[in-house]
Design a protein around this motif. Structure first.
Motif, PDB file in Angstrom:
ATOM      1  N   UNK A   1      -8.918   8.603  -0.264  1.00 51.18           N
ATOM      2  CA  UNK A   1      -8.002   7.699  -0.946  1.00 51.18           C
ATOM      3  C   UNK A   1      -8.355   7.174  -2.198  1.00 51.18           C
ATOM      4  N   UNK A   2      -7.709   7.548  -3.197  1.00 53.51           N
ATOM      5  CA  UNK A   2      -8.040   7.090  -4.489  1.00 53.51           C
ATOM      6  C   UNK A   2      -7.014   6.082  -5.173  1.00 53.51           C
ATOM      7  N   UNK A   3      -7.604   5.226  -5.758  1.00 50.60           N
ATOM      8  CA  UNK A   3      -6.449   4.153  -6.437  1.00 50.60           C
ATOM      9  C   UNK A   3      -7.105   3.446  -7.484  1.00 50.60           C
ATOM     10  N   UNK A   4      -6.344   2.987  -8.539  1.00 48.46           N
ATOM     11  CA  UNK A   4      -6.979   2.366  -9.581  1.00 48.46           C
ATOM     12  C   UNK A   4      -7.122   0.710  -9.564  1.00 48.46           C
ATOM     13  N   UNK A   6      -7.956  -2.162 -11.839  1.00 55.00           N
ATOM     14  CA  UNK A   6      -8.748  -2.752 -13.445  1.00 55.00           C
ATOM     15  C   UNK A   6      -9.419  -1.475 -14.114  1.00 55.00           C
ATOM     16  N   UNK A   7     -10.367  -1.623 -14.406  1.00 54.86           N
ATOM     17  CA  UNK A   7     -11.294  -0.671 -14.951  1.00 54.86           C
ATOM     18  C   UNK A   7     -12.026   0.079 -14.148  1.00 54.86           C
ATOM     19  N   UNK A   8     -11.704  -0.118 -12.919  1.00 56.45           N
ATOM     20  CA  UNK A   8     -12.619   0.540 -11.720  1.00 56.45           C
ATOM     21  C   UNK A   8     -11.501   1.596 -10.859  1.00 56.45           C
ATOM     22  N   UNK A   9     -12.210   2.782 -10.498  1.00 52.10           N
ATOM     23  CA  UNK A   9     -11.193   3.616  -9.868  1.00 52.10           C
ATOM     24  C   UNK A   9     -12.120   3.570  -8.526  1.00 52.10           C
ATOM     25  N   UNK A  10     -11.198   3.057  -7.530  1.00 48.75           N
ATOM     26  CA  UNK A  10     -11.746   2.841  -6.045  1.00 48.75           C
ATOM     27  C   UNK A  10     -11.661   4.350  -5.398  1.00 48.75           C
ATOM     28  N   UNK A  11     -12.793   4.829  -4.639  1.00 52.55           N
ATOM     29  CA  UNK A  11     -12.742   5.928  -3.980  1.00 52.55           C
ATOM     30  C   UNK A  11     -13.418   5.819  -2.590  1.00 52.55           C
ATOM     31  N   UNK A  12     -13.179   6.841  -1.785  1.00 49.37           N
ATOM     32  CA  UNK A  12     -14.013   6.664  -0.367  1.00 49.37           C
ATOM     33  C   UNK A  12     -13.685   5.491   0.287  1.00 49.37           C
ATOM     34  N   UNK A  13     -12.745   5.103   0.799  1.00 49.67           N
ATOM     35  CA  UNK A  13     -12.542   4.068   1.605  1.00 49.67           C
ATOM     36  C   UNK A  13     -12.439   2.911   1.007  1.00 49.67           C
ATOM     37  N   UNK A  14     -13.177   1.729   1.106  1.00 47.53           N
ATOM     38  CA  UNK A  14     -13.026   0.580   0.509  1.00 47.53           C
ATOM     39  C   UNK A  14     -14.615   0.188   0.112  1.00 47.53           C
ATOM     40  N   UNK A  15     -15.607   1.027   0.001  1.00 45.78           N
ATOM     41  CA  UNK A  15     -16.906   0.502  -0.411  1.00 45.78           C
ATOM     42  C   UNK A  15     -17.472   1.280  -1.457  1.00 45.78           C
TER      43      UNK A  15
END
Length: 91
Positions: A1-4, A6-15
């Motif tokens: 799962x990938x989502x943006x 702010x300035x950070x891109x979240x990857x690999x679940x929520x950690x």
């Protein structure tokens, strides 16, 4: 799962989060509840917040070999994941 975020891109679940030097600031760290910071860049100091930090002393060059850093990176990321806390990797 990938989502943006702010300035950070979240990857690999929520950690595990991936960002750049602009995402390394107190407000962003507190907003995302980050507890681990993994930096690939000596030029960007760790912010003065209580986090567990690791610096991989890589050169910012296309010729830099990444393999020598894998063991330390995986150990740090494993520690972060096992703790149940969030980690930001940035350069």
């Amino acid at each position: 799962k990938r989502s943006s975020v702010g300035d950070v891109q979240m990857i690999l679940e929520d950690w595990l989060y991936l960002g750049s030097q602009t995402s390394v600031n107190e407000a962003e760290i507190q907003r995302l509840n980050l507890c681990f910071l993994f930096s690939c860049c000596e030029r960007v100091p760790f912010p003065p917040v209580p986090t567990r930090n690791h610096l991989a002393k890589m050169q910012d060059a296309a010729s830099e070999r990444l393999e020598p850093f894998f063991e330390e990176a995986f150990a740090f990321l494993d520690e972060a994941k096992q703790s149940g806390k969030r980690c930001l990797v940035y350069c």
